[in-house]
Design an enzyme around this catalytic site. Structure first.
Site, PDB file in Angstrom:
ATOM      1  N   LYS A 280       0.840  -1.202   0.000  1.00  0.00           N
ATOM      2  CA  LYS A 280       0.000   0.000   0.000  1.00  0.00           C
ATOM      3  C   LYS A 280       0.874   1.251   0.000  1.00  0.00           C
ATOM      4  O   LYS A 280       1.991   1.215   0.512  1.00  0.00           O
ATOM      5  CB  LYS A 280      -0.855   0.030   1.283  1.00  0.00           C
ATOM      6  CG  LYS A 280      -1.986  -0.955   1.329  1.00  0.00           C
ATOM      7  CD  LYS A 280      -2.739  -0.839   2.647  1.00  0.00           C
ATOM      8  CE  LYS A 280      -3.874  -1.824   2.720  1.00  0.00           C
ATOM      9  NZ  LYS A 280      -4.948  -1.609   1.743  1.00  0.00           N
ATOM     10  N   ARG A 354     -10.299 -11.473   1.831  1.00  0.00           N
ATOM     11  CA  ARG A 354     -11.132 -12.519   1.237  1.00  0.00           C
ATOM     12  C   ARG A 354     -10.432 -13.884   1.272  1.00  0.00           C
ATOM     13  O   ARG A 354     -11.086 -14.917   1.278  1.00  0.00           O
ATOM     14  CB  ARG A 354     -11.522 -12.102  -0.193  1.00  0.00           C
ATOM     15  CG  ARG A 354     -10.359 -11.897  -1.105  1.00  0.00           C
ATOM     16  CD  ARG A 354     -10.727 -11.102  -2.366  1.00  0.00           C
ATOM     17  NE  ARG A 354     -10.863  -9.672  -2.116  1.00  0.00           N
ATOM     18  CZ  ARG A 354     -11.232  -8.780  -3.033  1.00  0.00           C
ATOM     19  NH1 ARG A 354     -11.512  -9.174  -4.259  1.00  0.00           N
ATOM     20  NH2 ARG A 354     -11.326  -7.505  -2.722  1.00  0.00           N
TER      21      ARG A 354
HETATM   22  N1  BES Z   1      -8.097  -3.767   4.346  1.00  0.00           N
HETATM   23  C1  BES Z   1      -8.261  -3.374   3.003  1.00  0.00           C
HETATM   24  C2  BES Z   1      -9.563  -2.627   2.770  1.00  0.00           C
HETATM   25  C3  BES Z   1      -9.644  -1.218   3.320  1.00  0.00           C
HETATM   26  C4  BES Z   1      -9.143  -0.166   2.587  1.00  0.00           C
HETATM   27  C5  BES Z   1     -10.257  -0.982   4.515  1.00  0.00           C
HETATM   28  C6  BES Z   1      -9.247   1.125   3.087  1.00  0.00           C
HETATM   29  C7  BES Z   1     -10.377   0.296   4.990  1.00  0.00           C
HETATM   30  C8  BES Z   1      -9.861   1.356   4.280  1.00  0.00           C
HETATM   31  C9  BES Z   1      -8.260  -4.582   2.071  1.00  0.00           C
HETATM   32  O1  BES Z   1      -7.478  -5.644   2.478  1.00  0.00           O
HETATM   33  C10 BES Z   1      -7.744  -4.102   0.754  1.00  0.00           C
HETATM   34  O2  BES Z   1      -6.635  -3.652   0.702  1.00  0.00           O
HETATM   35  N2  BES Z   1      -8.572  -4.185  -0.282  1.00  0.00           N
HETATM   36  C11 BES Z   1      -8.214  -3.722  -1.584  1.00  0.00           C
HETATM   37  C12 BES Z   1      -8.746  -4.687  -2.585  1.00  0.00           C
HETATM   38  C13 BES Z   1      -8.266  -4.458  -3.995  1.00  0.00           C
HETATM   39  C14 BES Z   1      -6.784  -4.754  -4.104  1.00  0.00           C
HETATM   40  C15 BES Z   1      -9.048  -5.333  -4.946  1.00  0.00           C
HETATM   41  C16 BES Z   1      -8.824  -2.330  -1.792  1.00  0.00           C
HETATM   42  O3  BES Z   1      -9.958  -2.116  -1.350  1.00  0.00           O
HETATM   43  O4  BES Z   1      -8.154  -1.482  -2.351  1.00  0.00           O
HETATM   44 ZN    ZN Z   2      -5.423  -5.443   1.862  1.00  0.00          ZN
END
Ligand code: BES
Ligand code: ZN
Ligand code: ZN
Length: 502
Positions: A280, A354
């Protein structure tokens, strides 16, 4: 802080909270069942345009010595015909903040004006008590002793009385229920607020074990070797980059006889999500300590269900790991086999929630649940769709959705149904494996994530997925009983209400 139910007649207190509904146009706001001196004060406040009874409005009058109180705090309710229990919870939170700023060590909420607007008086007592107890939460465990001492020197609110014309057994019961629900929701918040180095998978599991002592809950914790042996390919894969071992937490509560199929709650317990190799951006990455709030909601709800001694069978499942980059970490393109035998290619290691839920939902399926619910901070996309007010709900089962809506209406938590269809399932097909963990476009990211999860839920099981990425933290701008910054403990109350409907 202690709450007490007391008779309103001739009660003496430092600060009396008087709730006032917004008056109709060209009318003055009035307070019910208060001394004429307080009524006068209210009239002058409205004439001076200081207070009109609007939602979240308050006005504090110090050293006025009226109606058995030194200080009077008016708190607005909004329009009387729109008042519901959530608005009472919010008004109680505004009252709490006012009591704090009045520097009182003790205060009282006059509830009679609200009680006359409700069919069930106990509902008012429960909501008011929750508003106060949830407002009293603070995560200060990691402040140094020096700062903790400063806090001791501050005047603390030690007792608040809830004043009613005639206390009843039902009201006492409601107060007890509010105490249990708030304690467990505050516990879930604490798990969320603890930073990643103080809330690893093994610490999370130990917290669940410790909190469950003496409640009638059976807690089993699987270590890495067991997770591997049980073929939890998703949980194991996500944990590969971390020096912290994963855990799988199983909480069981059986109080409805052996024959009754359990309701299963599953929660994402990702104690820190860096994104892994698909790392990230550093901006706001610290917020990813909250990525275990789904797991915290399940642990909090399981504790509450046991403490309330509900006559139900429930199981809580929390897969827990960190998501880190590293020499042994899962790589984009890697394929693993989940507990139910399906293969998954991982195109983005940041879509890890997931993957760990896949195994937990497969395992939950094996328990032959009457219904299964999962909670997860799963997608950033849900924030774009729903902001920080509503939790997104995905289910194909209309009957279950009605139960969820009823439960949420009862607890005041906001939920919103979003689509989950075969179109979304189609987007999650893999090239060299059964499934891919991200869709081939960026559209409807929360729905495609739900469609992925569905592949691990047994046919015919009533199931719903709750995406709490928007509602799990930093929501106080909307709901003042939540901390300014920090975990909300969302879904603890709604999961308990769902268990009660099982
Ligand atoms: N934990 C994150 C989701 C999240 C993002 C929660 C921002 C709260 C605030 C999750 O594991 C994630 O990173 N999801 C990705 C999925 C994508 C790569 C398909 C996302 O939402 O960007
Ligand atoms: Zn994630
Ligand atoms: Zn995550």
């Amino acid at each position: 802080m202690k709450l007490k139910l007391q008779k309103s007649s001739s009660f003496e207190t430092q600060t009396l909270v008087v709730f006032v509904a917004k008056a109709d146009k060209d009318k003055k706001p009035t307070a019910v069942g208060v001394a004429s001196g307080i009524q006068e004060l209210l009239h002058s406040a409205s004439e001076d345009s200081v207070f009109s009874g609007d939602k979240k409005e308050s006005a504090l009058y110090r050293n006025v010595q009226r109606g058995g109180a030194k200080n009077i705090l008016f708190v607005g309710l909004g329009k009387a015909n729109e008042l519901d229990s959530e608005q009472v919870r919010i008004a109680a939170a505004v009252a709490f903040q006012g009591l704090r700023s009045s520097k009182a060590t003790e205060g009282a909420l006059q509830l009679d004006s609200i009680l006359k607007l409700f069919k069930k008086p106990a509902e008012v007592v429960e909501a008011a008590a929750e508003g106060l107890l949830l407002s009293n939460y603070e995560y200060d465990e990691l402040k140094s002793k020096k700062n903790a001492k400063k806090k001791d020197e501050k005047k603390e609110l030690v007792e608040i009385s809830l004043l009613v014309g005639q206390p009843t057994g039902a009201m006492e019961g409601a107060l007890k229920r509010a105490e249990i629900l708030s304690e467990c929701q505050n516990f879930a918040r604490r798990l969320g607020d603890a930073p990643g180095n103080y809330m690893t998978p093994s610490i999370l599991a130990n917290e669940a074990v410790k909190a469950a002592k003496g409640t009638g809950l059976k807690v089993t914790v699987w270590d890495k070797a067991r997770i591997k042996k049980e073929r939890f390919g998703g949980l194991l894969s996500v944990s590969l980059g971390s020096h912290e071992d994963p855990r799988f937490i199983i909480m069981e509560y059986k109080a409805a006889g052996a024959k009754k199929n359990p309701t299963v709650f599953v929660g994402k317990g990702l104690t820190f999500d860096t994104g892994g190799i698909s790392i990230k951006p550093s901006q706001s990455m610290e917020e990813m300590k909250y990525d275990m709030c789904g797991g915290a909601a399940v642990i909090g709800a399981m504790l509450a269900i046991a403490k309330l001694k509900l006559k139900v069978n429930v199981v809580g499942l929390v897969p827990s790991t960190e998501n880190m980059p590293g020499g042994a970490a899962l790589k984009p393109g890697d394929v693993f086999f989940a507990r139910n035998g399906k293969s998954v290619e991982v195109f983005n290691t940041d879509a890890e929630g997931r993957l760990i839920l896949a195994d937990a939902l497969s395992y939950g399926t094996e328990l032959k649940p009457a219904a299964m619910f999962d909670a997860a901070t799963l997608t950033g996309a849900i924030l774009i769709a729903l902001g920080n007010t509503h939790t997104g709900v995905f289910t194909r089962n209309d009957k279950l959705m009605k139960e969820i809506q009823d439960a949420a209406d009862e607890t005041g938590e906001l939920v919103w149904r979003l689509p989950l269809t075969d179109w979304h399932v189609e987007d999650m097909k893999g090239t060299h494996a059964d499934l891919c963990n991200i869709s081939n476009n960026r559209l409807a990211g929360s729905a495609t994530a739900a469609a992925f999860l569905e592949q691990f839920v047994g046919e015919g099981i009533p199931w719903a997925h709750f995406d709490i990425a928007g509602t799990a933290w930093n929501v106080s701008s909307r709901f003042p009983y939540n901390p300014k910054k920090g975990a909300s403990g969302v879904l603890v109350r709604t999961f308990v209400a769902l268990a009660e409907r099982s």
